[in-house]
Design a protein around this motif. Structure first.
Motif, short mmCIF file in Angstrom:
data_model
loop_
_atom_site.label_atom_id
_atom_site.label_comp_id
_atom_site.label_asym_id
_atom_site.label_seq_id
_atom_site.Cartn_x
_atom_site.Cartn_y
_atom_site.Cartn_z
N LYS A 136 -18.93 -45.47 -14.84
CA LYS A 136 -19.54 -46.50 -15.66
C LYS A 136 -21.02 -46.17 -15.85
N ILE A 137 -21.52 -46.42 -17.04
CA ILE A 137 -22.93 -46.14 -17.31
C ILE A 137 -23.79 -47.20 -16.62
N ILE A 138 -24.70 -46.73 -15.77
CA ILE A 138 -25.61 -47.63 -15.07
C ILE A 138 -26.95 -47.72 -15.78
N ARG A 160 -17.34 -44.80 -10.64
CA ARG A 160 -16.22 -45.15 -11.53
C ARG A 160 -16.45 -44.66 -12.96
N GLY A 183 -23.05 -50.41 -18.45
CA GLY A 183 -21.80 -51.15 -18.35
C GLY A 183 -20.67 -50.53 -19.12
N ASP A 184 -20.98 -49.70 -20.15
CA ASP A 184 -19.94 -49.05 -20.93
C ASP A 184 -19.34 -47.90 -20.13
N PRO A 185 -18.07 -47.56 -20.39
CA PRO A 185 -17.47 -46.40 -19.72
C PRO A 185 -18.05 -45.11 -20.29
N PHE A 186 -18.31 -44.16 -19.40
CA PHE A 186 -18.82 -42.86 -19.84
C PHE A 186 -17.81 -42.16 -20.73
N GLU A 187 -16.53 -42.48 -20.53
CA GLU A 187 -15.47 -41.87 -21.34
C GLU A 187 -15.68 -42.13 -22.83
N ILE A 201 -24.56 -42.56 -14.08
CA ILE A 201 -23.23 -43.17 -14.04
C ILE A 201 -22.84 -43.38 -12.59
N ASP A 202 -21.96 -44.36 -12.35
CA ASP A 202 -21.54 -44.62 -10.98
C ASP A 202 -20.26 -43.87 -10.67
#
Length: 585
Positions: free
Chosen positions: A174-176, A172, A196-200, A169-170
């Motif tokens: 965000k899943i890389i 922010r 691209g999806d949020p890790f949340e 994840i980056d």
């Protein structure tokens, strides 16, 4: 390439019109210094100007420019005729190029030349009429892109083949990246861990299905987001609702001193945890079994002498009173000539010398009646007031039956069934050990390769049974002549090999000559068909030595010794030849 005298181009017209511009000579000077190839075509597809870079990129011959600038039609037909546009009818290809230019539409495309060069071609119409086109060699860039794609494919394949789930994840959150294994390990539905999806979203999905235990979803999500934003290393275990145990390890990614992401691995350690539990259970059962079996409990002082003994008589034949005052190593030394591999007491002696505990070390002891007993020995230091061990306490358990059974299996696995000598596997294990000792102590190591001369004649003349007697007799003479620290092995057929630790070339040559003369001096007597026969046996021996300064692999050392045997054979047999020193470096 400047236009011919008198020709008026859009550029000269532009300059003559009084608006900001430049004349043809200035323009030519400009384009000649550009890194890309450049062409200017007029409204009638006449080539007005081009630079040398354009001519070089397309490998255009000087003959095209002898009478001035070629037209687009001439250029297109020339390039099509030599295959620049690929397979097809050159006339049709040239026509298509000309028509594309006549449309005067901007274009950008890549073209691969027959020599493999990749050109990026960009064209744009001019307001005054005509067309400007740039040609850029992007071969290196394309190769770099292809290499990047290849390595990305390799990396993706490697990560997907790993048994761990891996995510990146980056900063922010965000899943890389996420490999294919992660969804299986976390029990996620397809597409739930996409770049691209949020890790949340993943955290929330886990919280809603109870992965983090009982409690409200929102506080669980926020708590884990706050922890993730700290980008701190972590390593913990989590038990999923289905009973699977995950080992989760996270490592931050730093760039120029700042956190730019996080790499997390997820490993399903359910089977390992179960195995550890089984090991704990087995250890408890073993402890109870040892307590119920014949055992010898002892205590040593700082000098390694027995100060306490209980149960020694049933294992060693000595009464507890007789044990007091004896040194710990007394019985081990007496048993050093047993069939146990190496020095059986080395593990316990070394641990005591270092003040370290030892556990379940199999040692060989000599009983009072002269028989051998094998014990599983465990001990730990007794702390002294000065921080040094004041002695040792331990317990020895009789494992003679188990050890002898294991040794019998090892003998069968590591010894030649005909001669009883070590086989290739055992020899290579010992060679590796002696190489490690050589690296520590710097002593030389030698190898003898011994080949029985004319052994086929023995088999053909007297039969294979006599041949077997000869091999066994040679093996016995070899094994009975070398030192106890040396190792004799049979490598197959009539070939024997002797490992000589801490032996230089002079010592190896002396031993080889001694073995040769002894074998020759003792004819082998056997019976065949009811008649006694006597066979005089000779051997050819090749010797090689390596030093710590010039270590070699077994194959290299063996090859040197083999070449020496070959010279001995071709030199008349019944002789010793020594291998030349290996080349420096």
């Amino acid at each position: 390439m400047a236009p011919r005298d008198g020709a008026r181009t859009p550029f000269t017209r532009l300059a003559a019109g009084g608006r900001p511009g430049c004349d043809a000579q200035t323009l030519q000077a400009l384009i000649d210094n550009l890194p890309s190839g450049v062409t200017f075509f007029g409204p009638n597809l006449e080539l007005i100007a081009c630079n040398d870079r354009f001519r070089a990129l397309l490998d255009l011959p000087e003959s095209l420019f002898v009478d001035g600038m070629p037209t687009l039609v001439t250029l297109a037909r020339h390039l099509a005729a030599r295959g620049e546009y690929g397979d097809g009818d050159p006339e049709i290809q040239a026509h298509e190029v000309i028509e594309r230019y006549r449309e005067m539409r901007p274009h950008v495309y890549e073209r691969t030349r027959p020599d493999g060069t990749v050109l990026e071609v960009r064209g744009a119409p001019l307001a005054q009429g005509g067309f400007v086109t740039t040609y850029t060699d992007i071969t290196d860039r394309k190769r770099a892109e292809e290499e990047a794609k290849r390595y990305a494919s390799y990396l993706g394949a490697v990560l997907d083949s790993m048994p761990h789930g891996i995510s990146v994840i980056d900063e922010r959150l965000k899943i890389i990246f996420a490999n294919t294994r992660i969804a299986e390990i976390l029990g996620l539905p397809p597409g739930a861990f996409r770049p691209g999806d949020p890790f949340e979203a993943v955290i929330r999905h886990n919280a809603e299905r109870g992965e983090y235990g009982p409690g409200d979803t929102e506080p669980q999500v926020m708590r884990r987001i706050d922890l993730a934003l700290k980008f701190e290393p972590h390593h913990f275990e989590r038990t999923r609702p289905n009973g699977h145990v995950l080992e989760i390890q996270g490592t931050p990614v730093d760039m120029d001193g700042r956190k730019v992401g996080f790499v997390t691995t997820y490993t399903d350690i359910t089977e390992r945890k179960r195995a550890e539990e089984e090991v704990r259970r087995a250890r408890d059962l073993m402890t109870e079994a040892i307590n119920a079996s014949a055992a010898f409990v002892w205590e040593l002082d700082a000098g390694g002498r027995y100060t306490y003994s209980l149960g020694a008589e049933k294992l060693l034949g000595y009464s507890d009173a007789e044990m007091i005052g004896r040194r710990f190593g007394t019985f081990h030394e007496d048993c050093a000539d047993s069939s146990a591999a190496g020095d059986p007491s080395a593990g316990t002696h070394d641990a005591i010398a270092r003040g370290e505990p030892f556990k379940n070390v199999t040692i060989c002891l000599r009983r009072k009646d002269g028989t051998t007993v094998y014990l599983s020995s465990s001990g730990h230091p007794i702390p002294g007031s000065d921080g040094r061990p004041a002695g040792y306490r331990g317990v020895d358990v009789d494992v003679t039956e188990l050890t002898e059974a294991r040794m019998q299996l090892e003998r069968q696995a590591l010894h030649d069934p005909l001669t009883g000598l070590a086989n290739r596997h055992k020899f290579l294990e010992r060679f590796t050990l002696e190489c490690e000792r050589q690296r520590r102590w710097g002593s030389p190591l030698s190898l003898l390769v011994i080949d029985v001369d004319h052994f086929k004649r023995v088999n053909d003349g007297h039969g294979h049974l006599v041949g077997d007697v000869v091999l066994k007799r040679v093996a016995a003479l070899l094994d009975g002549t070398v030192r106890r620290t040396d190792l004799v092995a049979r490598f197959g057929g009539e070939e024997f090999i002797v490992l000589l630790p801490e032996t230089d070339a002079e010592g190896a040559a002396a031993l080889a000559e001694s073995l040769r003369t002894r074998i020759r001096a003792e004819p082998v007597r056997a019976e065949t068909g009811g008649a006694a026969v006597s066979v005089t046996v000779t051997v050819s021996i090749g010797a090689a030595t390596m030093t710590a300064l010039r270590p070699q692999s077994f194959d290299d050392l063996m090859e040197r010794a083999d070449r020496a045997v070959y010279r001995a054979k071709h030199g008349g047999r019944d002789r010793v030849e020594f291998a030349a020193a290996p080349p420096a470096g």
